[in-house]
Scaffold this active site. Structure first.
Site, PDB file in Angstrom:
ATOM      1  N   CYS A 166       0.873  -1.177   0.000  1.00 46.39           N
ATOM      2  CA  CYS A 166       0.000   0.000   0.000  1.00 46.39           C
ATOM      3  C   CYS A 166       0.910   1.226   0.000  1.00 46.39           C
ATOM      4  CB  CYS A 166      -0.952  -0.021   1.188  1.00 46.39           C
ATOM      5  SG  CYS A 166      -0.140   0.061   2.794  1.00 46.39           S
ATOM      6  N   ARG A 167       0.478   2.301   0.595  1.00 48.77           N
ATOM      7  CA  ARG A 167       1.297   3.520   0.618  1.00 48.77           C
ATOM      8  C   ARG A 167       2.413   3.422   1.660  1.00 48.77           C
ATOM      9  NH1 ARG A 167       1.121   8.708   3.228  1.00 48.77           N
ATOM     10  NH2 ARG A 167       2.042  10.279   1.869  1.00 48.77           N
TER      11      ARG A 167
END
Length: 160
Positions: free
Chosen positions: A123-124
């Protein structure tokens, strides 16, 4: 001696069984960044929180399914990790339980992973990928890991 039963957490306060008796909540309830998720591992020596180097090593060996669980807008702004399939976190469980044809049609022609496929989520920054691991395990996937640094780490390590 008074027995205290925790059960109600409301607006950062923990209440005992006795009405209107606030107690000091445990520290982990006060930290909004803390996320406690049940994540089972296959064996005690298997690393589930992968570093940039771990991810590169696994990618070079092949056999992993890299899944980017960020939202569509994030992918449009930054792109996704090379070789990854983009499945937003909110769609993950449904996607992993879909038919092989539906999965292939919706997710860039990728094959539907099997329950024993080695899944690596990204993800981020590592929080949603950890949630993705738990979500995949809930629907029966047993070989899950995540890239703890996520896109931010990847971007920092690949900028030259």
């Amino acid at each position: 001696m008074r027995r205290v039963i925790f059960g109600l957490v409301r607006f950062g306060r923990v209440f005992s069984a006795a009405p209107r008796t606030p107690l000091k909540p445990p520290n982990f309830l006060l930290q909004p960044s803390t996320c406690i998720l049940p994540v089972r591992t296959m064996s005690g020596d298997r690393k589930i929180d992968l570093s940039y180097e771990d991810l590169l090593d696994l990618k070079s060996k092949g056999g992993i399914v890299l899944v980017d669980v960020r939202e569509h807008k994030e992918i449009q702004e930054t792109g996704k990790l090379p070789g990854s399939i983009h499945i937003p976190l909110g769609e993950l469980q449904q996607a992993l339980q879909s038919s092989a044809d539906d999965f292939k049609a919706k997710y860039e022609g990728a094959d539907l992973p099997t329950k024993t496929s080695e899944l690596v989520f990204s993800c981020r920054g590592g929080m949603r990928s950890r949630k993705a691991m738990a979500a995949a395990q809930e629907v029966g996937f047993t070989n899950v890991r995540h890239y703890a640094g996520g896109w931010l780490d990847w971007e920092a390590k690949t900028k030259n």
